[in-house]
Design a protein around this motif. Sequence first.
Motif, PDB file in Angstrom:
ATOM      1  N   SER A 142       0.847  -1.190   0.000  1.00 38.32           N
ATOM      2  CA  SER A 142       0.000   0.000   0.000  1.00 38.32           C
ATOM      3  C   SER A 142       0.885   1.243   0.000  1.00 38.32           C
ATOM      4  N   ASP A 143       0.264   2.401   0.058  1.00 43.97           N
ATOM      5  CA  ASP A 143       1.030   3.649   0.100  1.00 43.97           C
ATOM      6  C   ASP A 143       1.890   3.744   1.361  1.00 43.97           C
ATOM      7  N   ARG A 144       1.531   2.974   2.378  1.00 45.05           N
ATOM      8  CA  ARG A 144       2.286   3.000   3.638  1.00 45.05           C
ATOM      9  C   ARG A 144       3.425   1.987   3.629  1.00 45.05           C
ATOM     10  N   GLY A 145       3.441   1.089   2.654  1.00 45.48           N
ATOM     11  CA  GLY A 145       4.498   0.096   2.576  1.00 45.48           C
ATOM     12  C   GLY A 145       5.753   0.661   1.950  1.00 45.48           C
ATOM     13  N   ARG A 146       6.858  -0.096   2.074  1.00 49.92           N
ATOM     14  CA  ARG A 146       8.123   0.397   1.542  1.00 49.92           C
ATOM     15  C   ARG A 146       9.002  -0.764   1.107  1.00 49.92           C
ATOM     16  N   LEU A 147       9.696  -0.574  -0.004  1.00 54.21           N
ATOM     17  CA  LEU A 147      10.633  -1.560  -0.513  1.00 54.21           C
ATOM     18  C   LEU A 147      11.981  -0.888  -0.711  1.00 54.21           C
ATOM     19  N   ILE A 148      13.032  -1.534  -0.211  1.00 56.48           N
ATOM     20  CA  ILE A 148      14.394  -1.045  -0.408  1.00 56.48           C
ATOM     21  C   ILE A 148      15.160  -2.103  -1.184  1.00 56.48           C
ATOM     22  N   GLY A 149      15.752  -1.711  -2.306  1.00 60.65           N
ATOM     23  CA  GLY A 149      16.495  -2.646  -3.135  1.00 60.65           C
ATOM     24  C   GLY A 149      17.976  -2.338  -3.155  1.00 60.65           C
ATOM     25  N   PHE A 150      18.799  -3.373  -3.065  1.00 61.92           N
ATOM     26  CA  PHE A 150      20.260  -3.241  -3.101  1.00 61.92           C
ATOM     27  C   PHE A 150      20.822  -3.968  -4.306  1.00 61.92           C
ATOM     28  N   ASP A 151      21.808  -3.388  -4.939  1.00 61.20           N
ATOM     29  CA  ASP A 151      22.591  -4.102  -5.945  1.00 61.20           C
ATOM     30  C   ASP A 151      23.918  -3.384  -6.128  1.00 61.20           C
ATOM     31  N   GLN A 152      24.971  -4.176  -6.386  1.00 56.32           N
ATOM     32  CA  GLN A 152      26.298  -3.591  -6.591  1.00 56.32           C
ATOM     33  C   GLN A 152      26.596  -3.364  -8.066  1.00 56.32           C
ATOM     34  N   ASP A 153      25.706  -3.823  -8.947  1.00 53.09           N
ATOM     35  CA  ASP A 153      25.897  -3.700 -10.386  1.00 53.09           C
ATOM     36  C   ASP A 153      25.169  -2.464 -10.896  1.00 53.09           C
ATOM     37  N   ALA A 154      25.907  -1.530 -11.472  1.00 56.08           N
ATOM     38  CA  ALA A 154      25.302  -0.282 -11.947  1.00 56.08           C
ATOM     39  C   ALA A 154      24.253  -0.532 -13.025  1.00 56.08           C
ATOM     40  N   ALA A 155      24.490  -1.528 -13.891  1.00 58.04           N
ATOM     41  CA  ALA A 155      23.513  -1.840 -14.937  1.00 58.04           C
ATOM     42  C   ALA A 155      22.206  -2.327 -14.321  1.00 58.04           C
ATOM     43  N   ALA A 156      22.298  -3.111 -13.261  1.00 59.75           N
ATOM     44  CA  ALA A 156      21.096  -3.589 -12.577  1.00 59.75           C
ATOM     45  C   ALA A 156      20.352  -2.435 -11.922  1.00 59.75           C
ATOM     46  N   ILE A 157      21.081  -1.522 -11.312  1.00 61.15           N
ATOM     47  CA  ILE A 157      20.461  -0.362 -10.667  1.00 61.15           C
ATOM     48  C   ILE A 157      19.658   0.446 -11.685  1.00 61.15           C
ATOM     49  N   ALA A 158      20.242   0.678 -12.848  1.00 57.71           N
ATOM     50  CA  ALA A 158      19.564   1.460 -13.880  1.00 57.71           C
ATOM     51  C   ALA A 158      18.325   0.739 -14.389  1.00 57.71           C
ATOM     52  N   ALA A 159      18.461  -0.562 -14.654  1.00 61.15           N
ATOM     53  CA  ALA A 159      17.334  -1.324 -15.185  1.00 61.15           C
ATOM     54  C   ALA A 159      16.210  -1.446 -14.170  1.00 61.15           C
ATOM     55  N   ALA A 160      16.566  -1.726 -12.917  1.00 58.12           N
ATOM     56  CA  ALA A 160      15.550  -1.875 -11.884  1.00 58.12           C
ATOM     57  C   ALA A 160      14.848  -0.554 -11.614  1.00 58.12           C
ATOM     58  N   GLY A 161      15.603   0.539 -11.656  1.00 58.34           N
ATOM     59  CA  GLY A 161      14.993   1.846 -11.451  1.00 58.34           C
ATOM     60  C   GLY A 161      13.903   2.128 -12.470  1.00 58.34           C
ATOM     61  N   GLU A 162      14.183   1.755 -13.712  1.00 62.73           N
ATOM     62  CA  GLU A 162      13.182   1.966 -14.768  1.00 62.73           C
ATOM     63  C   GLU A 162      11.985   1.043 -14.578  1.00 62.73           C
ATOM     64  N   ARG A 163      12.264  -0.221 -14.251  1.00 64.27           N
ATOM     65  CA  ARG A 163      11.168  -1.179 -14.091  1.00 64.27           C
ATOM     66  C   ARG A 163      10.287  -0.853 -12.898  1.00 64.27           C
ATOM     67  N   LEU A 164      10.876  -0.320 -11.858  1.00 64.96           N
ATOM     68  CA  LEU A 164      10.121  -0.023 -10.635  1.00 64.96           C
ATOM     69  C   LEU A 164       9.605   1.410 -10.603  1.00 64.96           C
ATOM     70  N   SER A 165       9.741   2.148 -11.690  1.00 70.14           N
ATOM     71  CA  SER A 165       9.304   3.554 -11.718  1.00 70.14           C
ATOM     72  C   SER A 165       7.830   3.760 -11.359  1.00 70.14           C
ATOM     73  N   PRO A 166       6.918   2.812 -11.673  1.00 69.73           N
ATOM     74  CA  PRO A 166       5.526   3.022 -11.249  1.00 69.73           C
ATOM     75  C   PRO A 166       5.349   3.069  -9.734  1.00 69.73           C
ATOM     76  N   PHE A 167       6.352   2.567  -8.987  1.00 66.64           N
ATOM     77  CA  PHE A 167       6.242   2.508  -7.530  1.00 66.64           C
ATOM     78  C   PHE A 167       7.254   3.435  -6.855  1.00 66.64           C
ATOM     79  N   ARG A 168       7.724   4.456  -7.560  1.00 66.44           N
ATOM     80  CA  ARG A 168       8.847   5.255  -7.050  1.00 66.44           C
ATOM     81  C   ARG A 168       8.572   5.879  -5.688  1.00 66.44           C
ATOM     82  N   ASP A 169       7.294   6.114  -5.335  1.00 61.96           N
ATOM     83  CA  ASP A 169       6.985   6.734  -4.048  1.00 61.96           C
ATOM     84  C   ASP A 169       7.222   5.790  -2.870  1.00 61.96           C
ATOM     85  N   LYS A 170       7.277   4.499  -3.142  1.00 60.88           N
ATOM     86  CA  LYS A 170       7.472   3.554  -2.038  1.00 60.88           C
ATOM     87  C   LYS A 170       8.704   2.655  -2.243  1.00 60.88           C
ATOM     88  N   VAL A 171       9.549   3.009  -3.206  1.00 63.03           N
ATOM     89  CA  VAL A 171      10.755   2.224  -3.480  1.00 63.03           C
ATOM     90  C   VAL A 171      11.998   3.088  -3.336  1.00 63.03           C
TER      91      VAL A 171
END
Length: 335
Positions: free
Chosen positions: A44-73
């Motif tokens: 929900s809007d009160r929930g939160r997800l924190i993602g970790f990765d050491q690979d810059a390519a993964a960070i960029a790709a995941a950021g784009e994929r998770l963009s619909p949830f940017r307020d809670k990610v």
Amino acid sequence: MEFHHTPVLLNECIENLNIRPDGIYVDGTLGGGGHSFAIASLLSDRGRLIGFDQDAAAIAAAGERLSPFRDKVTIIHSNYCNMKTELEKIGITSVDGVILDLGVSSYQLDDASRGFTYREDALLDMRMDQRQTFSARDVVNTYSVEELYRVIHDYGEERYANSIARHIVNARRDHEIEKTGELIQLIKESIPAKSRNVGGHPAKRTFQAIRIEVNHELDVLENSLDDMIGLLDEGGRICVITFHSLEDRIVKNCFRRNEHPCTCPPDFPVCVCGKKPKGFVVTKKPVIPSDGEMETNPRSQSAKLRVFERRKITGAEKEENSYNGRGRQNIRKEQ
């Protein structure tokens, strides 16, 4: 190249995390964001997800994929071994769930320039975090015969580790080994012809071993799991997907140790060490992919999922359980 990684055991992970819409969850190996997308979609809007990765390519790709949830990610460019410290920086001291998918991503394997694959010729690399300077090239060209043997034997469980180590050291006397193709040829020459086609590609185990050494994968896992269990709130769960026996053994032993931490001698009738269990192993046996998943995603075939739940052990639960083979009370709660 587009970052792609099909999440393994996705439904099984989501089911075992027991996701609360307003909970806080951590994906320690973000990758392409497959597991994280499924988790975030249940928050929900009160929930939160924190993602970790050491690979810059993964960070960029995941950021784009998770963009619909940017307020809670929140996405953090760091190894999961820094999870506790990085979470404290953003004001989080406990969470409701953690997931680790320890597999190498399809992107990392398929992008020859990363040097992970033994199917194409490329510069030796294998760094998951390209900010670090130490690479596969350093292992292959600077380690002694004894050090190479240890890595290839212990991390790759390679029968011909000694022969491979000696071939590598002999070859680099003439010139530095720079490319995966050179290493693959040396490995093939080190293995008897009748054994080269047994158990997959002849370089598979050596490449796995060098990758583990470059990224300190087993040390990071072993040194991080206790902290992750310590981060869990009451009822919180950690799900870990492993892809080879060395990882699985570390996870299994850690979970068992946190369920049965007593270090008293076996002949003691009662526990006097004072170490208290932190919870229960949910998965008596590891969960493996279905036949359908293994058929559609062959890279899932070696995957195993283990789950641990943080829970205080009550007096009633202790009384309900039988005594274990060591004569002391078995406080495991059947799941």
